[in-house]
Design a protein around this motif. Structure first.
Motif, PDB file in Angstrom:
ATOM      1  N   LEU A 267       0.858  -1.173   0.000  1.00 41.44           N
ATOM      2  CA  LEU A 267       0.000   0.000   0.000  1.00 41.44           C
ATOM      3  C   LEU A 267       0.900   1.232   0.000  1.00 41.44           C
ATOM      4  O   LEU A 267       1.567   1.522   0.998  1.00 41.44           O
ATOM      5  CB  LEU A 267      -0.917   0.003   1.224  1.00 41.44           C
ATOM      6  CG  LEU A 267      -1.810   1.229   1.398  1.00 41.44           C
ATOM      7  CD1 LEU A 267      -2.777   1.362   0.232  1.00 41.44           C
ATOM      8  CD2 LEU A 267      -2.578   1.149   2.718  1.00 41.44           C
ATOM      9  N   ILE A 268       0.951   1.934  -1.121  1.00 46.34           N
ATOM     10  CA  ILE A 268       1.833   3.084  -1.288  1.00 46.34           C
ATOM     11  C   ILE A 268       0.973   4.330  -1.431  1.00 46.34           C
ATOM     12  O   ILE A 268       0.090   4.388  -2.295  1.00 46.34           O
ATOM     13  CB  ILE A 268       2.729   2.929  -2.532  1.00 46.34           C
ATOM     14  CG1 ILE A 268       3.347   1.519  -2.594  1.00 46.34           C
ATOM     15  CG2 ILE A 268       3.795   4.011  -2.563  1.00 46.34           C
ATOM     16  CD1 ILE A 268       4.215   1.178  -1.428  1.00 46.34           C
ATOM     17  N   VAL A 269       1.216   5.322  -0.594  1.00 46.61           N
ATOM     18  CA  VAL A 269       0.444   6.561  -0.654  1.00 46.61           C
ATOM     19  C   VAL A 269       1.396   7.753  -0.554  1.00 46.61           C
ATOM     20  O   VAL A 269       2.455   7.671   0.072  1.00 46.61           O
ATOM     21  CB  VAL A 269      -0.603   6.640   0.473  1.00 46.61           C
ATOM     22  CG1 VAL A 269      -1.663   5.571   0.293  1.00 46.61           C
ATOM     23  CG2 VAL A 269       0.050   6.529   1.846  1.00 46.61           C
ATOM     24  N   PRO A 270       1.029   8.892  -1.196  1.00 39.29           N
ATOM     25  CA  PRO A 270       1.845  10.109  -1.034  1.00 39.29           C
ATOM     26  C   PRO A 270       1.820  10.571   0.415  1.00 39.29           C
ATOM     27  O   PRO A 270       0.770  10.533   1.077  1.00 39.29           O
ATOM     28  CB  PRO A 270       1.136  11.125  -1.956  1.00 39.29           C
ATOM     29  CG  PRO A 270       0.258  10.324  -2.849  1.00 39.29           C
ATOM     30  CD  PRO A 270      -0.121   9.101  -2.087  1.00 39.29           C
ATOM     31  N   TRP A 271       2.978  11.012   0.911  1.00 39.94           N
ATOM     32  CA  TRP A 271       3.046  11.450   2.299  1.00 39.94           C
ATOM     33  C   TRP A 271       4.221  12.423   2.446  1.00 39.94           C
ATOM     34  O   TRP A 271       5.319  12.143   1.978  1.00 39.94           O
ATOM     35  CB  TRP A 271       3.280  10.243   3.213  1.00 39.94           C
ATOM     36  CG  TRP A 271       2.870  10.495   4.638  1.00 39.94           C
ATOM     37  CD1 TRP A 271       3.675  10.874   5.684  1.00 39.94           C
ATOM     38  CD2 TRP A 271       1.549  10.408   5.165  1.00 39.94           C
ATOM     39  NE1 TRP A 271       2.934  11.006   6.822  1.00 39.94           N
ATOM     40  CE2 TRP A 271       1.623  10.735   6.544  1.00 39.94           C
ATOM     41  CE3 TRP A 271       0.306  10.093   4.615  1.00 39.94           C
ATOM     42  CZ2 TRP A 271       0.508  10.752   7.369  1.00 39.94           C
ATOM     43  CZ3 TRP A 271      -0.811  10.098   5.435  1.00 39.94           C
ATOM     44  CH2 TRP A 271      -0.693  10.428   6.796  1.00 39.94           C
ATOM     45  N   PRO A 272       3.986  13.562   3.088  1.00 41.33           N
ATOM     46  CA  PRO A 272       5.095  14.511   3.242  1.00 41.33           C
ATOM     47  C   PRO A 272       6.174  13.954   4.155  1.00 41.33           C
ATOM     48  O   PRO A 272       5.901  13.211   5.095  1.00 41.33           O
ATOM     49  CB  PRO A 272       4.423  15.745   3.856  1.00 41.33           C
ATOM     50  CG  PRO A 272       3.183  15.233   4.496  1.00 41.33           C
ATOM     51  CD  PRO A 272       2.737  14.069   3.663  1.00 41.33           C
ATOM     52  N   ARG A 273       7.404  14.320   3.863  1.00 41.09           N
ATOM     53  CA  ARG A 273       8.512  13.886   4.716  1.00 41.09           C
ATOM     54  C   ARG A 273       8.425  14.587   6.066  1.00 41.09           C
ATOM     55  O   ARG A 273       8.049  15.750   6.155  1.00 41.09           O
ATOM     56  CB  ARG A 273       9.850  14.217   4.059  1.00 41.09           C
ATOM     57  CG  ARG A 273      10.069  13.523   2.737  1.00 41.09           C
ATOM     58  CD  ARG A 273      11.379  13.942   2.109  1.00 41.09           C
ATOM     59  NE  ARG A 273      12.525  13.433   2.858  1.00 41.09           N
ATOM     60  CZ  ARG A 273      13.786  13.750   2.585  1.00 41.09           C
ATOM     61  NH1 ARG A 273      14.059  14.609   1.614  1.00 41.09           N
ATOM     62  NH2 ARG A 273      14.765  13.235   3.290  1.00 41.09           N
ATOM     63  N   PRO A 274       8.787  13.865   7.139  1.00 43.48           N
ATOM     64  CA  PRO A 274       8.774  14.506   8.463  1.00 43.48           C
ATOM     65  C   PRO A 274       9.735  15.697   8.499  1.00 43.48           C
ATOM     66  O   PRO A 274      10.839  15.640   7.943  1.00 43.48           O
ATOM     67  CB  PRO A 274       9.249  13.396   9.410  1.00 43.48           C
ATOM     68  CG  PRO A 274       9.043  12.126   8.651  1.00 43.48           C
ATOM     69  CD  PRO A 274       9.196  12.467   7.203  1.00 43.48           C
TER      70      PRO A 274
END
Length: 284
Positions: A267-274
């Motif tokens: 399951l791959i989703v866009p996510w901002p880097r911490p």
């Protein structure tokens, strides 16, 4: 399984020397859903346009069930390959049944008159696409998700075994995206299971939806700069070491819920880097 499509060293250059496809190899068998992934400009749409006959590639070969596509007439090709666009640029002034009947053009005689078999093919296509209830409605009255199912029905009316979808969920909300991919998988897997091996379908789907590809694809072809950078099962392609050089760092890698009797899929989703706080902000 019967191999429907064989692509070897497919290359295409646009005017000005822009190479959109660079020696692409691809195989697709009956009963398979293959998702083509890649960032904007990677060659996904060019690949589907070459396969559908909208453009002629500048190099390489395309074969359908062992026969070179270059030797097929337009009607014969349309009986073998059906292409579904993202959206219609302009909706024709037609009811749904009349529009889907247009998918029968490879079978109509010189006068274009529909026969009983053509009308039955339209009813069957609408049934398969879960679009029967809109048969007598005007296209302009339908929602985006409904229109997309009608486009699928028109392609099914061609009775082609190879279905091409170019970013079919681009204008849809998440629920309708899932429902459409469920439809694609059912059209391919159930048709192949119910038919003799020679009667199965295959689907090639160009998409940006990594999560849906991970859930519904049997295999994935990953393009970047017109080249194939990875090809294989979702679990082998949808990995950080494969995707990060192509998509960059803004993806989150996990697993979807496992279904009974199957492994959990990626399951791959866009996510901002911490964000990393500076030492000053931490008070050190």
């Amino acid at each position: 399984m019967v191999t429907l499509l064989e692509v070897r060293a497919l290359t295409h250059e646009y005017d000005g020397g822009l190479r959109a496809l660079d020696a692409v190899d691809l195989d697709l068998s009956a009963g398979e859903v293959v998702c083509v992934l890649g960032p904007n400009g990677s060659g996904k749409s060019t690949l589907l346009r070459a396969l559908s006959g909208v453009l002629t590639a500048t190099g390489g070969t395309i074969a359908l069930e062992g026969r070179p596509v270059s030797g097929l007439g337009s009607r014969e090709r349309a009986r073998a390959i059906a292409s579904v666009p993202q959206v219609l640029q302009a909706l024709p002034d037609s009811d749904v049944a009349g529009f889907v009947l247009g998918g029968r053009y490879p079978y109509l005689g010189w006068w274009g008159k529909a026969r009983d078999g053509d009308r039955e093919a339209v009813r069957r296509a609408l049934r398969e696409a879960d679009a029967e209830e809109w048969e007598h409605r005007r296209l302009g009255e339908l929602s985006g998700g409904q229109c997309q199912r009608v486009l699928v029905a028109r392609a099914l009316a061609q009775e082609a075994r190879l279905l091409l979808f170019d970013e079919p969920t681009a204008a849809l909300d998440p629920e309708h995206q899932v429902l459409l991919f469920e439809l694609f998988a059912r059209l391919v897997h159930e048709r192949t299971a119910e038919s003799s091996e020679a009667g199965g379908r295959g689907a090639l789907i160009a998409t940006h939806e990594l999560a849906l590809a991970g859930r519904f694809a049997d295999r994935i072809l990953l393009l970047d700069g017109g080249r194939v950078v990875a090809s294989g099962a979702p679990r082998d392609v949808l990995r950080e070491d494969v995707l990060k050089p192509v998509y960059g760092p803004h993806l989150h890698y996990g697993s979807g819920p496992a279904e009974e009797g199957t492994e959990a899929r990626p399951l791959i989703v866009p996510w901002p880097r911490p964000k990393v706080r500076s030492s000053t902000a931490r008070g050190s």
